[in-house]
Write a protein that holds these residues in place. Sequence first.
Motif, PDB file in Angstrom:
ATOM      1  N   LEU A  18       0.847  -1.174   0.131  1.00 21.28           N
ATOM      2  CA  LEU A  18      -0.262   0.075  -0.150  1.00 21.28           C
ATOM      3  C   LEU A  18       0.882   1.330   0.534  1.00 21.28           C
ATOM      4  N   ARG A  19      -0.265   2.305  -0.289  1.00 22.79           N
ATOM      5  CA  ARG A  19       1.752   3.618  -0.573  1.00 22.79           C
ATOM      6  C   ARG A  19      -0.125   4.822   0.191  1.00 22.79           C
ATOM      7  N   LEU A  20       0.558   5.281   0.907  1.00 24.78           N
ATOM      8  CA  LEU A  20      -0.377   6.091   1.905  1.00 24.78           C
ATOM      9  C   LEU A  20       0.346   7.417   1.243  1.00 24.78           C
ATOM     10  N   SER A  21      -0.204   8.105   1.212  1.00 26.81           N
ATOM     11  CA  SER A  21      -0.192   9.964   0.997  1.00 26.81           C
ATOM     12  C   SER A  21      -0.645  10.964   2.236  1.00 26.81           C
ATOM     13  N   CYS A  22       0.374  12.084   2.137  1.00 26.36           N
ATOM     14  CA  CYS A  22      -0.180  12.691   3.301  1.00 26.36           C
ATOM     15  C   CYS A  22       0.284  14.297   2.784  1.00 26.36           C
ATOM     16  N   VAL A  23      -0.993  15.491   2.686  1.00 23.77           N
ATOM     17  CA  VAL A  23      -0.378  16.576   2.297  1.00 23.77           C
ATOM     18  C   VAL A  23      -0.943  17.663   3.263  1.00 23.77           C
ATOM     19  N   ALA A  24       0.885  18.497   3.380  1.00 25.24           N
ATOM     20  CA  ALA A  24       0.425  19.344   4.231  1.00 25.24           C
ATOM     21  C   ALA A  24      -0.278  20.806   4.156  1.00 25.24           C
ATOM     22  N   TYR A  25      -1.151  21.490   4.177  1.00 23.21           N
ATOM     23  CA  TYR A  25      -1.904  22.731   3.118  1.00 23.21           C
ATOM     24  C   TYR A  25      -1.933  23.642   4.682  1.00 23.21           C
ATOM     25  N   GLY A  26      -1.293  24.687   4.088  1.00 18.86           N
ATOM     26  CA  GLY A  26      -1.456  25.769   4.264  1.00 18.86           C
ATOM     27  C   GLY A  26      -0.388  26.867   5.512  1.00 18.86           C
ATOM     28  N   TYR A  27       0.678  25.611   4.821  1.00 14.01           N
ATOM     29  CA  TYR A  27       2.510  26.093   5.470  1.00 14.01           C
ATOM     30  C   TYR A  27       3.290  26.102   4.103  1.00 14.01           C
ATOM     31  N   PRO A  28       3.670  27.939   3.685  1.00 19.10           N
ATOM     32  CA  PRO A  28       4.584  27.624   2.666  1.00 19.10           C
ATOM     33  C   PRO A  28       5.566  27.378   2.506  1.00 19.10           C
ATOM     34  N   TYR A  29       6.049  26.716   3.220  1.00 23.57           N
ATOM     35  CA  TYR A  29       7.645  26.902   3.305  1.00 23.57           C
ATOM     36  C   TYR A  29       8.450  24.927   3.547  1.00 23.57           C
ATOM     37  N   ARG A  30       9.367  24.790   3.430  1.00 24.54           N
ATOM     38  CA  ARG A  30      10.155  23.729   3.321  1.00 24.54           C
ATOM     39  C   ARG A  30      10.542  23.252   4.598  1.00 24.54           C
ATOM     40  N   HIS A  31      10.403  24.473   5.654  1.00 22.19           N
ATOM     41  CA  HIS A  31      11.625  23.824   6.993  1.00 22.19           C
ATOM     42  C   HIS A  31       9.508  23.041   7.648  1.00 22.19           C
ATOM     43  N   ILE A  32      10.070  22.145   7.499  1.00 23.88           N
ATOM     44  CA  ILE A  32       8.538  21.411   8.073  1.00 23.88           C
ATOM     45  C   ILE A  32       9.697  19.640   8.223  1.00 23.88           C
ATOM     46  N   CYS A  33       8.956  19.170   9.450  1.00 25.00           N
ATOM     47  CA  CYS A  33       8.952  17.757   9.949  1.00 25.00           C
ATOM     48  C   CYS A  33       7.710  17.048   8.995  1.00 25.00           C
TER      49      CYS A  33
END
Length: 128
Positions: A18-33
């Motif tokens: 299986l392949r799970l996907s996840c999107v973080a909306y509302g944060y315009p920067y790549r500095h995210i864990c």
Amino acid sequence: QVTVVESGGGSVQAGGSLRLSCVAYGYPYRHICMGWFRQAPGKEREGVAAIYIGGGNTYYGYSATGRFTISRDAAENSMYLQMNNLKPEDTAMYYCAANPGNTCSEHAWDRSRVYRDWGQGTQVTVSS
């Protein structure tokens, strides 16, 4: 406000993928864990894997090593969890979590309290 949305769960037989996907909306920067956690009924929440979107650094828990691969699309603040050779013990609700403004800590990526934003979860069921 960051909204985390995961998808891709389902039911498979042992040995399947299986392949799970996840999107973080509302944060315009790549500095995210961003991390994947799972929780089976009656068990504690467990860190599966994590990735730092900005640099691509990856971290895996014992249960994921060798079978799961985490990756990201930095342009979309998205991440994926490719799960191969699934086992019945992988059955759980899988959650995506985000820690905006931070890298992933090698020593703390698998601690729930590190993450600020959580998705609703997607169910993974593996039958024998």
